[in-house]
Design a protein around this motif. Structure first.
Motif, mmCIF file in Angstrom:
data_model
loop_
_atom_site.group_PDB
_atom_site.id
_atom_site.type_symbol
_atom_site.label_atom_id
_atom_site.label_comp_id
_atom_site.label_asym_id
_atom_site.label_seq_id
_atom_site.Cartn_x
_atom_site.Cartn_y
_atom_site.Cartn_z
ATOM 1 N N SER A 139 0.823 -1.207 0.000
ATOM 2 C CA SER A 139 0.000 0.000 0.000
ATOM 3 C C SER A 139 0.860 1.261 0.000
ATOM 4 O O SER A 139 1.787 1.397 0.801
ATOM 5 C CB SER A 139 -0.926 0.024 1.219
ATOM 6 O OG SER A 139 -1.618 1.259 1.281
ATOM 7 N N LYS A 142 -2.047 6.032 -0.012
ATOM 8 C CA LYS A 142 -2.811 7.115 -0.634
ATOM 9 C C LYS A 142 -4.128 7.312 0.101
ATOM 10 O O LYS A 142 -4.858 6.355 0.362
ATOM 11 C CB LYS A 142 -3.128 6.764 -2.093
ATOM 12 C CG LYS A 142 -2.155 7.291 -3.123
ATOM 13 C CD LYS A 142 -2.512 8.701 -3.567
ATOM 14 C CE LYS A 142 -1.605 9.178 -4.690
ATOM 15 N NZ LYS A 142 -1.990 8.677 -5.993
ATOM 16 N N ASN A 143 -4.451 8.551 0.439
ATOM 17 C CA ASN A 143 -5.715 8.827 1.097
ATOM 18 C C ASN A 143 -6.873 8.661 0.120
ATOM 19 O O ASN A 143 -6.737 8.908 -1.082
ATOM 20 C CB ASN A 143 -5.726 10.241 1.672
ATOM 21 C CG ASN A 143 -4.792 10.391 2.855
ATOM 22 O OD1 ASN A 143 -4.633 9.454 3.644
ATOM 23 N ND2 ASN A 143 -4.164 11.531 2.999
ATOM 24 N N VAL A 144 -8.006 8.231 0.635
ATOM 25 C CA VAL A 144 -9.195 8.028 -0.187
ATOM 26 C C VAL A 144 -9.597 9.355 -0.828
ATOM 27 O O VAL A 144 -9.655 10.395 -0.161
ATOM 28 C CB VAL A 144 -10.346 7.475 0.680
ATOM 29 C CG1 VAL A 144 -11.641 7.418 -0.109
ATOM 30 C CG2 VAL A 144 -9.975 6.093 1.221
ATOM 31 N N SER A 145 -9.910 9.328 -2.128
ATOM 32 C CA SER A 145 -10.201 10.551 -2.875
ATOM 33 C C SER A 145 -11.669 10.954 -2.833
ATOM 34 O O SER A 145 -12.010 12.116 -3.024
ATOM 35 C CB SER A 145 -9.788 10.370 -4.341
ATOM 36 O OG SER A 145 -10.626 9.408 -4.981
ATOM 37 N N THR A 155 -7.151 0.877 -13.197
ATOM 38 C CA THR A 155 -6.087 0.783 -14.206
ATOM 39 C C THR A 155 -6.011 -0.578 -14.886
ATOM 40 O O THR A 155 -5.912 -0.677 -16.111
ATOM 41 C CB THR A 155 -4.722 1.115 -13.560
ATOM 42 O OG1 THR A 155 -4.796 2.404 -12.940
ATOM 43 C CG2 THR A 155 -3.620 1.135 -14.602
ATOM 44 N N LYS A 213 -8.000 1.686 3.591
ATOM 45 C CA LYS A 213 -7.931 2.617 2.469
ATOM 46 C C LYS A 213 -8.418 1.991 1.160
ATOM 47 O O LYS A 213 -8.061 2.426 0.076
ATOM 48 C CB LYS A 213 -6.500 3.166 2.329
ATOM 49 C CG LYS A 213 -6.094 3.996 3.554
ATOM 50 C CD LYS A 213 -4.790 4.719 3.378
ATOM 51 C CE LYS A 213 -4.486 5.570 4.622
ATOM 52 N NZ LYS A 213 -3.245 6.361 4.476
ATOM 53 N N ASP A 236 -12.918 3.316 -4.721
ATOM 54 C CA ASP A 236 -12.303 4.642 -4.774
ATOM 55 C C ASP A 236 -11.251 4.648 -5.878
ATOM 56 O O ASP A 236 -10.585 3.632 -6.139
ATOM 57 C CB ASP A 236 -11.654 4.982 -3.434
ATOM 58 C CG ASP A 236 -11.255 6.451 -3.356
ATOM 59 O OD1 ASP A 236 -12.122 7.290 -3.074
ATOM 60 O OD2 ASP A 236 -10.064 6.741 -3.611
ATOM 61 N N THR A 238 -8.408 5.671 -5.991
ATOM 62 C CA THR A 238 -7.039 5.402 -5.524
ATOM 63 C C THR A 238 -6.805 3.930 -5.190
ATOM 64 O O THR A 238 -5.708 3.565 -4.738
ATOM 65 C CB THR A 238 -6.731 6.228 -4.268
ATOM 66 O OG1 THR A 238 -7.643 5.832 -3.219
ATOM 67 C CG2 THR A 238 -6.894 7.721 -4.525
ATOM 68 N N GLU A 240 -6.051 1.092 -6.608
ATOM 69 C CA GLU A 240 -4.872 0.358 -7.068
ATOM 70 C C GLU A 240 -3.552 0.963 -6.600
ATOM 71 O O GLU A 240 -2.497 0.340 -6.762
ATOM 72 C CB GLU A 240 -4.888 0.232 -8.594
ATOM 73 C CG GLU A 240 -5.667 -0.972 -9.080
ATOM 74 C CD GLU A 240 -5.440 -1.263 -10.546
ATOM 75 O OE1 GLU A 240 -4.623 -2.149 -10.864
ATOM 76 O OE2 GLU A 240 -6.087 -0.602 -11.391
ATOM 77 N N ASP A 241 -3.604 2.150 -6.021
ATOM 78 C CA ASP A 241 -2.391 2.698 -5.408
ATOM 79 C C ASP A 241 -2.105 1.978 -4.088
ATOM 80 O O ASP A 241 -0.968 1.957 -3.622
ATOM 81 C CB ASP A 241 -2.546 4.198 -5.149
ATOM 82 C CG ASP A 241 -2.602 4.999 -6.434
ATOM 83 O OD1 ASP A 241 -1.727 4.800 -7.286
ATOM 84 O OD2 ASP A 241 -3.540 5.808 -6.592
ATOM 85 N N ASN A 242 -3.158 1.413 -3.508
ATOM 86 C CA ASN A 242 -3.021 0.790 -2.200
ATOM 87 C C ASN A 242 -3.152 -0.734 -2.205
ATOM 88 O O ASN A 242 -2.902 -1.373 -1.179
ATOM 89 C CB ASN A 242 -4.068 1.379 -1.245
ATOM 90 C CG ASN A 242 -3.823 2.849 -0.981
ATOM 91 O OD1 ASN A 242 -2.684 3.269 -0.790
ATOM 92 N ND2 ASN A 242 -4.883 3.652 -0.974
#
Length: 274
Positions: A139, A142-145, A155, A213, A236, A238, A240-242
């Protein structure tokens, strides 16, 4: 000694008569069964003993999904040992308790120790263990957008979309159709909260947090007049950032399995009451 490591090599030795004396429909099927370790060469009554003696069959026993999951979990556990929990707690939206990470999953506390062991007051399954360990390892914090997107718009979502729709959204919709009130109750029991905005007009619209997240928004509209019911799951932007896409899919599939078990027990209890 000849080594046989694929069905075609075994098939070349067989009479190709499909006699079924080995209790298998065809010689090719028998060859495949030999390689899988389900049959032995001497189960074919037409093979001479000298041929059998000079052949060494390299079997390839197929692993079950559960065995594959356990192997992956063991690999991830080894990597967890390299993670500094004191530096990772904030990144993960977790807390540090006695040198262990305490992470909220669906409103429940899950504990991860320095060896990658996962414990909780509720039952721990591979569907939560694998994503949880991957979450700890990868992870980005990244904070939830607050921007919701369907699975396919993540992605790498299109790659996993067919499997996701078949194993997640379709069976989840079936549960909601057959047990609408219970479905909503289950979501609430597992920490479901109303979405902050009204952009998704639905009969049921609740946000779950399988991981701190990685929120999921589940929207369900009941059938009305000539319109069929609809169910959509959003993540959210974000996500796949986490967490990697396979683990995101696994979270969805795991929810389905859990909800199916709950509705089955509920229905069974209702039958007993009758």
């Amino acid at each position: 000694m000849s080594k046989l490591d694929n069905p075609l090599e075994v098939y070349k030795l067989l009479p190709k008569s499909n006699c079924r004396q080995c209790q298998v429909p065809t010689c090719m099927a028998f060859a495949a069964a030999v390689i899988k370790g389900q049959k032995r060469l001497d189960d074919c009554p037409h093979l001479k003993s000298d041929i059998i003696e000079r052949c060494d069959v390299q079997t390839h026993k197929r692993e079950t999904i559960e065995q594959q999951q356990e192997q992956l979990i063991e690999q991830l556990k080894k990597e967890i040992a390299k993670v500094d929990f004191s530096l990772s707690a904030e990144r993960l939206g977790a807390s540090l308790v006695g040198g262990k990470l305490k992470i909220k999953c669906l409103g429940r506390d899950f504990i991860v120790d320095a060896k990658g062991n996962v414990t909780s007051d509720c039952h721990v399954n591979p569907w939560i263990t694998l994503p949880l360990l991957n979450y700890v390892l990868s992870s980005a914090g990244k904070n939830v957008s607050g921007t919701w997107v369907p699975f396919r718009e993540l992605t790498n979502g299109m790659t996993w979309r067919p499997l996701y729709e078949q194993r997640c959204e379709k069976p989840l919709k079936q549960i909601a159709d057959q047990h609408t009130d219970l479905f909503q109750d289950i979501l609430v029991i597992f920490g479901g909260k109303p979405a902050d905005n009204n952009s998704f007009a639905s009969d049921i619209s609740l946000v779950l947090y399988p991981l701190p997240k990685i929120p999921m928004l589940i929207c369900y509209c009941k059938p009305e007049d000539d319109l069929e019911s609809t169910l959509n799951v959003f993540f959210d932007a974000t996500a796949e950032d986490n967490l990697n896409i396979e683990s995101i899919y696994l979270l969805g599939a795991g929810l389905v399995v859990m909800f199916q078990k709950i509705t089955f027990r509920h229905g069974h209890q209702a039958l007993i009451a009758l």
